[in-house]
Scaffold this motif. Sequence first.
Motif, PDB file in Angstrom:
ATOM      1  N   GLY A  30     -46.162 -53.290  43.815  1.00 44.02           N
ATOM      2  CA  GLY A  30     -45.116 -53.354  42.799  1.00 44.02           C
ATOM      3  C   GLY A  30     -44.175 -52.174  42.838  1.00 44.02           C
ATOM      4  N   SER A  31     -44.509 -51.171  43.636  1.00 43.51           N
ATOM      5  CA  SER A  31     -43.781 -49.907  43.788  1.00 43.51           C
ATOM      6  C   SER A  31     -44.044 -48.993  42.604  1.00 43.51           C
ATOM      7  CB  SER A  31     -42.265 -50.116  43.943  1.00 43.51           C
ATOM      8  OG  SER A  31     -41.649 -48.911  44.364  1.00 43.51           O
ATOM      9  N   MET A  32     -44.867 -47.984  42.853  1.00 43.49           N
ATOM     10  CA  MET A  32     -45.181 -46.958  41.851  1.00 43.49           C
ATOM     11  C   MET A  32     -45.001 -45.591  42.503  1.00 43.49           C
ATOM     12  SD  MET A  32     -48.566 -48.817  40.227  1.00 43.49           S
ATOM     13  CE  MET A  32     -48.837 -47.665  38.884  1.00 43.49           C
ATOM     14  N   PRO A  33     -43.746 -45.205  42.771  1.00 36.94           N
ATOM     15  CA  PRO A  33     -43.497 -43.982  43.543  1.00 36.94           C
ATOM     16  C   PRO A  33     -44.023 -42.708  42.889  1.00 36.94           C
ATOM     17  CG  PRO A  33     -41.458 -44.832  42.595  1.00 36.94           C
ATOM     18  CD  PRO A  33     -42.492 -45.886  42.414  1.00 36.94           C
ATOM     19  N   ASP A  34     -44.032 -42.674  41.558  1.00 41.49           N
ATOM     20  CA  ASP A  34     -44.520 -41.459  40.892  1.00 41.49           C
ATOM     21  C   ASP A  34     -46.003 -41.229  41.164  1.00 41.49           C
ATOM     22  OD1 ASP A  34     -42.027 -41.083  39.880  1.00 41.49           O
ATOM     23  OD2 ASP A  34     -42.469 -41.859  37.880  1.00 41.49           O
ATOM     24  N   LEU A  35     -46.751 -42.323  41.343  1.00 43.51           N
ATOM     25  CA  LEU A  35     -48.193 -42.223  41.578  1.00 43.51           C
ATOM     26  C   LEU A  35     -48.522 -42.138  43.065  1.00 43.51           C
ATOM     27  CD1 LEU A  35     -50.844 -42.178  39.943  1.00 43.51           C
ATOM     28  CD2 LEU A  35     -50.977 -44.653  40.274  1.00 43.51           C
ATOM     29  N   PHE A  36     -47.882 -43.004  43.857  1.00 41.45           N
ATOM     30  CA  PHE A  36     -48.249 -43.113  45.266  1.00 41.45           C
ATOM     31  C   PHE A  36     -47.313 -42.365  46.216  1.00 41.45           C
ATOM     32  CE2 PHE A  36     -49.974 -47.060  43.320  1.00 41.45           C
ATOM     33  CZ  PHE A  36     -51.323 -46.784  43.525  1.00 41.45           C
ATOM     34  N   GLY A  37     -46.132 -41.966  45.714  1.00 38.74           N
ATOM     35  CA  GLY A  37     -45.248 -41.145  46.526  1.00 38.74           C
ATOM     36  C   GLY A  37     -44.293 -41.897  47.431  1.00 38.74           C
ATOM     37  N   TYR A  38     -44.186 -43.219  47.278  1.00 42.66           N
ATOM     38  CA  TYR A  38     -43.251 -43.978  48.111  1.00 42.66           C
ATOM     39  C   TYR A  38     -42.792 -45.228  47.358  1.00 42.66           C
ATOM     40  CZ  TYR A  38     -47.663 -46.410  49.037  1.00 42.66           C
ATOM     41  OH  TYR A  38     -48.864 -47.063  48.899  1.00 42.66           O
ATOM     42  N   HIS A  39     -41.624 -45.725  47.749  1.00 45.21           N
ATOM     43  CA  HIS A  39     -41.077 -46.942  47.157  1.00 45.21           C
ATOM     44  C   HIS A  39     -41.489 -48.156  47.989  1.00 45.21           C
ATOM     45  CE1 HIS A  39     -38.375 -45.263  44.062  1.00 45.21           C
ATOM     46  NE2 HIS A  39     -38.260 -44.233  44.878  1.00 45.21           N
ATOM     47  N   VAL A  40     -41.600 -49.292  47.328  1.00 54.51           N
ATOM     48  CA  VAL A  40     -41.863 -50.564  48.006  1.00 54.51           C
ATOM     49  C   VAL A  40     -40.791 -51.547  47.551  1.00 54.51           C
ATOM     50  CG1 VAL A  40     -43.491 -52.462  48.324  1.00 54.51           C
ATOM     51  CG2 VAL A  40     -44.351 -50.126  48.093  1.00 54.51           C
ATOM     52  N   SER A  41     -40.026 -52.073  48.492  1.00 55.25           N
ATOM     53  CA  SER A  41     -38.953 -52.995  48.133  1.00 55.25           C
ATOM     54  C   SER A  41     -39.519 -54.304  47.589  1.00 55.25           C
ATOM     55  CB  SER A  41     -38.081 -53.298  49.359  1.00 55.25           C
ATOM     56  OG  SER A  41     -38.818 -54.075  50.300  1.00 55.25           O
ATOM     57  N   ASP A  42     -38.672 -55.032  46.869  1.00 52.43           N
ATOM     58  CA  ASP A  42     -39.090 -56.325  46.323  1.00 52.43           C
ATOM     59  C   ASP A  42     -39.559 -57.255  47.441  1.00 52.43           C
ATOM     60  OD1 ASP A  42     -39.272 -58.363  44.193  1.00 52.43           O
ATOM     61  OD2 ASP A  42     -37.605 -59.290  45.247  1.00 52.43           O
ATOM     62  N   ARG A  74     -44.015 -59.884  41.351  1.00 54.26           N
ATOM     63  CA  ARG A  74     -43.998 -60.117  42.797  1.00 54.26           C
ATOM     64  C   ARG A  74     -45.160 -61.009  43.223  1.00 54.26           C
ATOM     65  NH1 ARG A  74     -42.196 -54.062  45.067  1.00 54.26           N
ATOM     66  NH2 ARG A  74     -40.160 -54.074  44.019  1.00 54.26           N
ATOM     67  N   ILE A  75     -46.315 -60.801  42.625  1.00 51.84           N
ATOM     68  CA  ILE A  75     -47.462 -61.669  42.928  1.00 51.84           C
ATOM     69  C   ILE A  75     -47.168 -63.094  42.467  1.00 51.84           C
ATOM     70  CG2 ILE A  75     -49.885 -62.131  42.343  1.00 51.84           C
ATOM     71  CD1 ILE A  75     -50.202 -59.016  42.189  1.00 51.84           C
ATOM     72  N   GLY A  76     -46.526 -63.235  41.311  1.00 51.35           N
ATOM     73  CA  GLY A  76     -46.135 -64.558  40.832  1.00 51.35           C
ATOM     74  C   GLY A  76     -45.199 -65.262  41.799  1.00 51.35           C
ATOM     75  N   GLU A  77     -44.245 -64.513  42.346  1.00 55.39           N
ATOM     76  CA  GLU A  77     -43.334 -65.095  43.336  1.00 55.39           C
ATOM     77  C   GLU A  77     -44.101 -65.496  44.589  1.00 55.39           C
ATOM     78  OE1 GLU A  77     -40.321 -66.569  45.531  1.00 55.39           O
ATOM     79  OE2 GLU A  77     -40.326 -66.173  43.374  1.00 55.39           O
ATOM     80  N   ALA A  78     -45.042 -64.660  45.021  1.00 59.72           N
ATOM     81  CA  ALA A  78     -45.854 -64.997  46.188  1.00 59.72           C
ATOM     82  C   ALA A  78     -46.694 -66.251  45.925  1.00 59.72           C
ATOM     83  CB  ALA A  78     -46.760 -63.825  46.559  1.00 59.72           C
TER      84      ALA A  78
END
Length: 318
Positions: A30-42, A74-78
Amino acid sequence: MDNHMTFARRELGRTGLTVTPVCVGGGPLGSMPDLFGYHVSDERGVETAVAALTGPFNFLDTSAGYSDGESERRIGEALRQVGGVPEGFVVATKVDRDFGSGDFSGAQVRRSAEGSMTRLGLDRLPLVYLHDPEHISFEEGMAPGGPVEALVDMHRQGMIQHLGVAGGPVDLMARYLRTGIFEALITHNRWTLVDRSAGELIDEAVSLGVGVVNGAPFGGGVLAKGTAVVGKYAYRTATDEIMRRIRAMEEACAAHGVPLAAAALQFSLRDPRIVSTIVGISRPERVAATAKMATWPIPDELWGELDPLAAPRDQWIY
């Protein structure tokens, strides 16, 4: 990806659900950059969810609070792209407090669950955890009109099939399990190669017939990426003692030709008390890579070298 790889399914406590020993964690997709340090696109997030839904694992874990609902969306879309929940697949989510106001009332929990159903596109939720109840007291959690009462009501109404609790502090998690309300437990960062805080909690869960799901087997990344890349354990700066021990683990694994990530994951997988282990995944190809780590040959000798390197109790999180 090898879609033909199969993993034996295990019963999740007394829920009647059977799940693979690895559960795909939906936080990073889902993209959690503050926690994991990177962005994930939609687009990448949806592709990752599709890979999870069509791969060798039948268990996917997310939360209403992950990236403000974006993981679930995003999981719903998948799910729409693959034609609905695959046969025998278990999608689990969690109800959260309001992150702005801190509201963790029964009404908030109901809003959280209803939002999850909308985003996931499901008319009922197979497994829902009370998420991070350490942000309120146990008494507030169990109070009339509180979050647990709301979950029980939704379970009674058929909106939720099974109830779990997911959080950090081991003593608090044990108090919730002793109510007899919850059928599944997620403990995180507290049963890893280096930290054994949850040992007694896991024993108690098993004795109560509760299915144990172990989250964060990599301690937030350091037990997968290594000390040269990550200086934190459980999302906080690691102590010198913890880092020293992980470096020794890296050396032991390297001497046997075993990736540290494989040992960290299989430490959890080989524990008969643990039904499934959550691995956060942010790229489609990581589903296959995780399956490879789960089945990497590890000599018994290495386990004998790693066990004494676990941190002493005064370094545990609890």
